[in-house]
Write a protein that holds these residues in place. Structure first.
Motif, PDB file in Angstrom:
ATOM      1  N   PHE A 171       0.822  -1.208   0.000  1.00  0.00           N
ATOM      2  CA  PHE A 171       0.000   0.000   0.000  1.00  0.00           C
ATOM      3  C   PHE A 171       0.863   1.268   0.000  1.00  0.00           C
ATOM      4  N   GLU A 172       1.991   1.232   0.692  1.00  0.00           N
ATOM      5  CA  GLU A 172       2.864   2.409   0.738  1.00  0.00           C
ATOM      6  C   GLU A 172       3.455   2.736  -0.629  1.00  0.00           C
ATOM      7  N   SER A 173       3.541   1.750  -1.506  1.00  0.00           N
ATOM      8  CA  SER A 173       4.099   1.966  -2.837  1.00  0.00           C
ATOM      9  C   SER A 173       3.016   2.077  -3.919  1.00  0.00           C
ATOM     10  N   ASP A 174       1.752   2.033  -3.518  1.00  0.00           N
ATOM     11  CA  ASP A 174       0.649   2.117  -4.480  1.00  0.00           C
ATOM     12  C   ASP A 174       0.318   3.594  -4.702  1.00  0.00           C
ATOM     13  N   HIS A 175       1.000   4.238  -5.640  1.00  0.00           N
ATOM     14  CA  HIS A 175       0.838   5.675  -5.866  1.00  0.00           C
ATOM     15  C   HIS A 175      -0.561   6.015  -6.360  1.00  0.00           C
ATOM     16  N   THR A 176      -1.191   5.115  -7.096  1.00  0.00           N
ATOM     17  CA  THR A 176      -2.536   5.373  -7.591  1.00  0.00           C
ATOM     18  C   THR A 176      -3.535   5.505  -6.453  1.00  0.00           C
ATOM     19  N   MET A 177      -3.478   4.571  -5.503  1.00  0.00           N
ATOM     20  CA  MET A 177      -4.391   4.625  -4.363  1.00  0.00           C
ATOM     21  C   MET A 177      -4.079   5.818  -3.465  1.00  0.00           C
ATOM     22  N   LEU A 178      -2.808   6.136  -3.301  1.00  0.00           N
ATOM     23  CA  LEU A 178      -2.438   7.280  -2.462  1.00  0.00           C
ATOM     24  C   LEU A 178      -2.923   8.587  -3.085  1.00  0.00           C
ATOM     25  N   MET A 179      -2.832   8.693  -4.417  1.00  0.00           N
ATOM     26  CA  MET A 179      -3.327   9.885  -5.093  1.00  0.00           C
ATOM     27  C   MET A 179      -4.846   9.994  -4.949  1.00  0.00           C
ATOM     28  N   ARG A 180      -5.538   8.872  -5.005  1.00  0.00           N
ATOM     29  CA  ARG A 180      -6.989   8.887  -4.812  1.00  0.00           C
ATOM     30  C   ARG A 180      -7.345   9.406  -3.424  1.00  0.00           C
ATOM     31  N   ALA A 181      -6.601   8.980  -2.421  1.00  0.00           N
ATOM     32  CA  ALA A 181      -6.872   9.424  -1.054  1.00  0.00           C
ATOM     33  C   ALA A 181      -6.611  10.924  -0.911  1.00  0.00           C
ATOM     34  N   GLN A 182      -5.530  11.416  -1.526  1.00  0.00           N
ATOM     35  CA  GLN A 182      -5.230  12.845  -1.448  1.00  0.00           C
ATOM     36  C   GLN A 182      -6.289  13.661  -2.195  1.00  0.00           C
ATOM     37  N   ASP A 183      -6.661  13.209  -3.386  1.00  0.00           N
ATOM     38  CA  ASP A 183      -7.670  13.916  -4.174  1.00  0.00           C
ATOM     39  C   ASP A 183      -9.024  13.946  -3.450  1.00  0.00           C
ATOM     40  N   ARG A 184      -9.323  12.873  -2.739  1.00  0.00           N
ATOM     41  CA  ARG A 184     -10.577  12.819  -1.972  1.00  0.00           C
ATOM     42  C   ARG A 184     -10.585  13.903  -0.903  1.00  0.00           C
ATOM     43  N   ALA A 185      -9.472  14.060  -0.193  1.00  0.00           N
ATOM     44  CA  ALA A 185      -9.375  15.099   0.841  1.00  0.00           C
ATOM     45  C   ALA A 185      -9.479  16.488   0.219  1.00  0.00           C
ATOM     46  N   LYS A 186      -8.783  16.698  -0.887  1.00  0.00           N
ATOM     47  CA  LYS A 186      -8.809  18.008  -1.550  1.00  0.00           C
ATOM     48  C   LYS A 186     -10.222  18.361  -2.007  1.00  0.00           C
ATOM     49  N   LYS A 187     -10.939  17.384  -2.565  1.00  0.00           N
ATOM     50  CA  LYS A 187     -12.283  17.646  -3.063  1.00  0.00           C
ATOM     51  C   LYS A 187     -13.213  18.056  -1.936  1.00  0.00           C
ATOM     52  N   LEU A 188     -13.132  17.378  -0.806  1.00  0.00           N
ATOM     53  CA  LEU A 188     -13.994  17.715   0.325  1.00  0.00           C
ATOM     54  C   LEU A 188     -13.646  19.077   0.903  1.00  0.00           C
ATOM     55  N   ILE A 189     -12.362  19.421   0.928  1.00  0.00           N
ATOM     56  CA  ILE A 189     -11.949  20.752   1.399  1.00  0.00           C
ATOM     57  C   ILE A 189     -12.477  21.826   0.453  1.00  0.00           C
ATOM     58  N   GLU A 190     -12.385  21.578  -0.851  1.00  0.00           N
ATOM     59  CA  GLU A 190     -12.900  22.529  -1.836  1.00  0.00           C
ATOM     60  C   GLU A 190     -14.404  22.749  -1.649  1.00  0.00           C
ATOM     61  N   ASN A 191     -15.146  21.674  -1.385  1.00  0.00           N
ATOM     62  CA  ASN A 191     -16.581  21.803  -1.151  1.00  0.00           C
ATOM     63  C   ASN A 191     -16.857  22.677   0.070  1.00  0.00           C
ATOM     64  N   TYR A 192     -16.059  22.493   1.106  1.00  0.00           N
ATOM     65  CA  TYR A 192     -16.214  23.279   2.334  1.00  0.00           C
ATOM     66  C   TYR A 192     -15.957  24.766   2.056  1.00  0.00           C
ATOM     67  N   ILE A 193     -14.880  25.085   1.336  1.00  0.00           N
ATOM     68  CA  ILE A 193     -14.552  26.480   1.024  1.00  0.00           C
ATOM     69  C   ILE A 193     -15.614  27.084   0.110  1.00  0.00           C
ATOM     70  N   ASN A 194     -16.091  26.319  -0.865  1.00  0.00           N
ATOM     71  CA  ASN A 194     -17.117  26.821  -1.785  1.00  0.00           C
ATOM     72  C   ASN A 194     -18.420  27.126  -1.056  1.00  0.00           C
ATOM     73  N   GLN A 195     -18.765  26.307  -0.079  1.00  0.00           N
ATOM     74  CA  GLN A 195     -19.974  26.568   0.701  1.00  0.00           C
ATOM     75  C   GLN A 195     -19.843  27.873   1.484  1.00  0.00           C
ATOM     76  N   LEU A 196     -18.666  28.106   2.063  1.00  0.00           N
ATOM     77  CA  LEU A 196     -18.446  29.359   2.778  1.00  0.00           C
ATOM     78  C   LEU A 196     -18.543  30.545   1.823  1.00  0.00           C
ATOM     79  N   SER A 197     -18.047  30.390   0.609  1.00  0.00           N
ATOM     80  CA  SER A 197     -18.129  31.457  -0.386  1.00  0.00           C
ATOM     81  C   SER A 197     -19.581  31.798  -0.692  1.00  0.00           C
ATOM     82  N   GLU A 198     -20.415  30.780  -0.878  1.00  0.00           N
ATOM     83  CA  GLU A 198     -21.823  31.002  -1.216  1.00  0.00           C
ATOM     84  C   GLU A 198     -22.577  31.651  -0.057  1.00  0.00           C
ATOM     85  N   LEU A 199     -22.306  31.218   1.161  1.00  0.00           N
ATOM     86  CA  LEU A 199     -23.042  31.736   2.314  1.00  0.00           C
ATOM     87  C   LEU A 199     -22.608  33.142   2.705  1.00  0.00           C
TER      88      LEU A 199
END
Length: 218
Positions: A171-199
């Motif tokens: 798992f430590e050498s599985d760059h594809t899965m690690l990138m998926r985990a990082q992208d998942r965190a980034k997407k959720l953070i972006e959603n949080y910031i976008n919601q603050l922008s709208e409100l």
């Protein structure tokens, strides 16, 4: 996923009194309140992006990967007079577990400059392997020597620990899965910031800063 945004509202009311009439001279004055209007206004204050919220999001963004593995081992026959007649024994055990991939929250940082939100984020890593569970499939070779060479619980534990180390490296050498985990965190953070922008009516812009600034981390 739902994010909690604290909205502080302050209500103010105004009572408007209108129309007071005045009688002609020598007549009784009559003051009448003919209408009362209550008006309320809501003032909404939205908190700016919060690093504690972002770190909580990273924790929630953990990616869980189920795996199935086989622990194989060989118990050598012993040496010396006490082990005369022992035979080498082979055994394997099947088991399942969960690998958790995600962002180390302690390494996430944020800097707010007006509407510019700079977020430092590390690449995802293996956060740990959960408790595993054994399946019914296993194998232990027969002990047909003159002297017993038993497979102990300690032997089985050591075999699973060695197999889990291989899983960890996988798992430590599985760059594809690690990138998926990082992208998942980034997407959720972006959603949080976008919601603050709208409100709040503010146009927050995210600038990503990577802990190890190279292409692999992106």
């Amino acid at each position: 996923m739902r994010k909690k945004v604290l909205i502080h509202a302050m209500m103010c009311s105004a009572i408007v009194l209108v129309m007071c009439s005045c009688a002609p001279e020598n007549q009784e004055q009559d003051f009448a309140m003919t209408e009362s209007i209550e008006a309320s206004a809501e003032v909404v204050n939205i908190n700016p992006p919060d690093i504690s919220q972002i770190r909580s999001i990273c924790e929630l963004a953990t990616l869980e990967c189920y795996y199935h593995n086989v622990a194989k081992s060989v118990k050598e026959k012993g040496s010396g007079l006490l082990h005369i007649g022992e035979v080498e024994r082979v055994f394997w055990i099947e088991y399942s577990g969960v690998a958790k991939l995600g962002i180390d929250m302690s390494k996430v940082a944020m800097e707010l400059d007006g509407d510019q939100v700079r977020i430092t984020i590390p690449k995802a890593a293996l956060l740990g392997l959960s408790d595993y569970s054994f399946t019914e499939d296993s194998y232990i070779s027969s002990d047909d020597g003159l002297n017993k060479n038993p497979i102990t619980a300690e032997n089985q534990t050591e075999a699973v620990a060695a197999a889990n180390e291989d899983i960890r490296k996988l798992f430590e050498s599985d760059h594809t899965m690690l990138m998926r985990a990082q992208d998942r965190a980034k997407k959720l953070i972006e959603n949080y910031i976008n919601q603050l922008s709208e409100l709040s009516g503010r146009d927050y812009k995210i600038e990503w800063i990577y802990e190890n600034d190279n292409m692999e981390d992106r």
